[in-house]
Design a protein around this motif. Structure first.
Motif, PDB file in Angstrom:
ATOM      1  N   THR A  77       4.924  -1.524   3.832  1.00  0.00           N
ATOM      2  CA  THR A  77       5.905  -0.656   3.189  1.00  0.00           C
ATOM      3  C   THR A  77       6.513   0.235   4.265  1.00  0.00           C
ATOM      4  N   ARG A  88       0.588  -6.068   2.666  1.00  0.00           N
ATOM      5  CA  ARG A  88       1.945  -5.710   2.251  1.00  0.00           C
ATOM      6  C   ARG A  88       2.385  -4.519   3.081  1.00  0.00           C
ATOM      7  N   ARG A 119      11.765   5.069   3.635  1.00  0.00           N
ATOM      8  CA  ARG A 119      13.243   5.073   3.621  1.00  0.00           C
ATOM      9  C   ARG A 119      13.723   6.171   4.531  1.00  0.00           C
TER      10      ARG A 119
END
Length: 116
Positions: A112, A110, A115
Motif C-alpha cells: 500500500t 500487499r 497518497r
C-alpha cells in the motif's frame, strides 16, 4: 520460498494441502515408531514442522529420503514406502498451501502506497 511456489492456494485446495501435510507427518510418525527414543525424538522436528507448514519443501524431501532409506534397508514394506514417498514428493512439489507458516512468512504481500 516465493521462488519455489508462485501461489499459496486458499479455500478447498489449501485445506487439501493441509490434510496432505498432516498425512505425511502421520506417515513419518508411523515410520519412526520402531526407533530408539533419542532417534524418535529427533524425528519429531520434521513432524512438527510439517504439521505447521514450516520449511515444507525441505522437510518433505527429508520424508522422501527417510521412506526410501527404510525401504532399502527392509524396515518398511514396499507398498507403505511407495505411498509415503508419493505423498511426501507431492507435498514437496505442490507446496504448503495458504494455511501454513510458510505462507505467512514467505507468501505474497500487499503493498500500500500513501497518497501524495
Amino acid at each position: 520460498m516465493q521462488r519455489l511456489y508462485s501461489i499459496f492456494p486458499q479455500g478447498l485446495p489449501g485445506c487439501g494441502l493441509a490434510l496432505l501435510r498432516i498425512g505425511v507427518a502421520a506417515a513419518l510418525v508411523q515410520q519412526t515408531a520402531d526407533l530408539d527414543l533419542p532417534l524418535r525424538m529427533a524425528a519429531w522436528l520434521p513432524v512438527a514442522a510439517l504439521l505447521i507448514g514450516l520449511l515444507t519443501p525441505w522437510f518433505a524431501t527429508l520424508g522422501v529420503v527417510l521412506a526410501l532409506l527404510q525401504a532399502v534397508l527392509g524396515v518398511l514394506a514396499p507398498l507403505p514406502a511407495t505411498i509415503a514417498v508419493c505423498h511426501a514428493a507431492a507435498l514437496g512439489l505442490l507446496g504448503p498451501g495458504a494455511y501454513s507458516l510458510d505462507a505467512r512468512l514467505f507468501g505474497r504481500r500487499r503493498l500500500t502506497f500513501p497518497r501524495a
